[in-house]
Design a protein around this motif. Structure first.
Motif, PDB file in Angstrom:
ATOM      1  N   THR A   1       1.063  -1.171  -0.168  1.00 33.38           N
ATOM      2  CA  THR A   1       0.138   0.094   0.279  1.00 33.38           C
ATOM      3  C   THR A   1       0.823   1.172  -0.017  1.00 33.38           C
ATOM      4  O   THR A   1       2.142   1.302  -0.008  1.00 33.38           O
TER       5      THR A   1
ATOM      6  N   LEU B   1       1.706   4.930   2.074  1.00 30.97           N
ATOM      7  CA  LEU B   1       1.324   5.756   3.246  1.00 30.97           C
ATOM      8  C   LEU B   1       1.634   7.232   3.247  1.00 30.97           C
ATOM      9  O   LEU B   1       2.923   7.501   2.800  1.00 30.97           O
TER      10      LEU B   1
ATOM     11  N   SER C   1       2.781   7.671   8.425  1.00 30.23           N
ATOM     12  CA  SER C   1       1.672   7.783   9.045  1.00 30.23           C
ATOM     13  C   SER C   1       1.481   6.673  10.180  1.00 30.23           C
ATOM     14  O   SER C   1       0.852   7.078  11.143  1.00 30.23           O
ATOM     15  N   ILE C   2       1.895   5.554   9.961  1.00 32.51           N
ATOM     16  CA  ILE C   2       1.635   4.499  10.888  1.00 32.51           C
ATOM     17  C   ILE C   2       3.010   4.093  11.738  1.00 32.51           C
ATOM     18  O   ILE C   2       2.835   3.251  12.548  1.00 32.51           O
TER      19      ILE C   2
ATOM     20  N   GLN D   1       2.225   4.960  15.553  1.00 34.89           N
ATOM     21  CA  GLN D   1       0.857   5.257  15.612  1.00 34.89           C
ATOM     22  C   GLN D   1       0.370   4.959  16.990  1.00 34.89           C
ATOM     23  O   GLN D   1      -0.337   5.407  17.742  1.00 34.89           O
TER      24      GLN D   1
ATOM     25  N   PRO E   1      -2.701  -0.540   7.763  1.00 37.45           N
ATOM     26  CA  PRO E   1      -4.000  -0.046   6.905  1.00 37.45           C
ATOM     27  C   PRO E   1      -4.495  -0.939   6.062  1.00 37.45           C
ATOM     28  O   PRO E   1      -3.856  -1.434   5.027  1.00 37.45           O
ATOM     29  N   ARG E   2      -5.946  -1.030   6.135  1.00 36.54           N
ATOM     30  CA  ARG E   2      -6.481  -1.867   5.132  1.00 36.54           C
ATOM     31  C   ARG E   2      -6.406  -1.462   3.599  1.00 36.54           C
ATOM     32  O   ARG E   2      -6.525  -0.051   3.200  1.00 36.54           O
TER      33      ARG E   2
ATOM     34  N   GLU F   1      -7.577  -0.769  -0.096  1.00 33.64           N
ATOM     35  CA  GLU F   1      -9.078  -0.726  -0.480  1.00 33.64           C
ATOM     36  C   GLU F   1      -8.817  -1.084  -1.920  1.00 33.64           C
ATOM     37  O   GLU F   1      -7.743  -0.954  -2.724  1.00 33.64           O
TER      38      GLU F   1
END
Length: 299
Positions: free
Chosen positions: A161, A163, A242-243, A246, A295-296, A298
């Motif tokens: 993903t 981020l 961002s993670i 967290q 994070p999932r 999408e």
């Protein structure tokens, strides 16, 4: 060929000298030298080119290295499958990740996993992104968690993903109550950053150039953990995924501020495994927990 000889041979190939391999394996240099010499005698050709700055694989050595990785991986798989007859009571999970994931995310997941499966052991290596991928390819890590600017065909990707990058500050920082900041806001405060050879700086510097903004860090360090005390004790900022912290943000140790910029500040991350390898049960179980915590994706 004995697996011990192949293991010593690969250690020399990886570290570039018998002395370095000796230190890593905690084995006498003479024993490693003897095993390498026996392999060269058995194959009737040199496996290394001896150079002033170290030992480099010869063409024959490159061929043997590929074979050795397959042999040792197969041997390890047999041992793992035997141990797995006991379920998740025993096992080893070797994780390689970049610094951003080693400060909070991975140790927290290991702690949670240990609570459910106390017999599983972990080894964590913190490395630059390219070295994470290399460890996975070589079979020295079961899982790699890394930032990726370019895809690698030599690994299997279990998760991918992008981020966003955020600014991290202390809870009492003047910007702490803002929902969104710009690069000009970052430039107006003391900044602590990772070095220029990191993916974060590559993307940040390109975004700053697009807006004609110069950000000169007060502190530069190659470990995120070295930047955090500066952020805690000053009105400074650092930039992270961002993670990355967290858990620390949720505990109100820091505030994470989204950044608006003309050029995307997102970085791709991947969870990598060795291509065509069947993962041991403990590794697969931890991989499932890891992906669930990210994070999932999408779509």
């Amino acid at each position: 060929m004995q697996t011990t000889a192949l293991r010593y041979f690969l250690a020399v190939a990886r570290d570039g000298s018998i002395a370095a391999a000796s230190g890593r394996l905690n084995v006498a240099p003479s024993a490693i030298s003897r095993q390498v010499a026996n392999l060269e005698a058995e194959l009737a050709c040199p496996l290394f080119e001896r150079r002033p700055r170290g030992m480099v694989l010869s063409q024959a050595g490159e061929l043997l290295a590929r074979h050795a990785h397959q042999v040792l991986s197969s041997a390890e798989q047999v041992v793992t499958e035997i141990r797995e007859l006991e379920g998740l009571w025993r096992g080893l999970v070797r994780v390689a990740c970049t610094d951003a994931f080693a400060v909070d995310l991975v140790p927290s997941l290991v702690a949670e996993f240990h609570g459910r499966h106390p017999g599983i052991r972990f080894e964590l290596s913190v490395l630059p992104p390219a070295q994470v991928t290399h460890r996975v390819i070589q079979g020295d890590a079961d899982l790699g968690i890394t930032f990726s600017l370019e895809p690698s065909a030599d690994v299997a990707v279990a998760y991918r993903t992008s981020l966003a990058m955020v600014a991290l500050c202390a809870p009492d920082h003047p910007l702490a109550g803002r929902r969104l900041i710009g690069l000009t806001d970052v430039a107006a405060h003391p900044v602590a950053l990772l070095p220029r050879d990191t993916t974060l700086r590559t993307i940040l510097d390109a975004a700053c150039a697009a807006e004609g903004i110069a950000i000169e860090p007060v502190l530069t360090a190659n470990a995120l953990s070295a930047l955090l005390p500066f952020v805690r004790r000053t009105r400074g900022l650092t930039l992270v995924s961002s993670i990355a912290l967290q858990g620390e943000v949720e505990r109100d140790a820091f505030r994470a501020l989204p950044i608006q910029s003309r050029r995307s500040l997102a970085r791709g991350i991947e969870v990598q495994t060795m291509r065509d390898r069947r993962l041991p049960r403990a590794v697969q179980a931890f991989l499932t927990a890891l992906v669930a915590a990210l994070p999932r994706v999408e779509g």
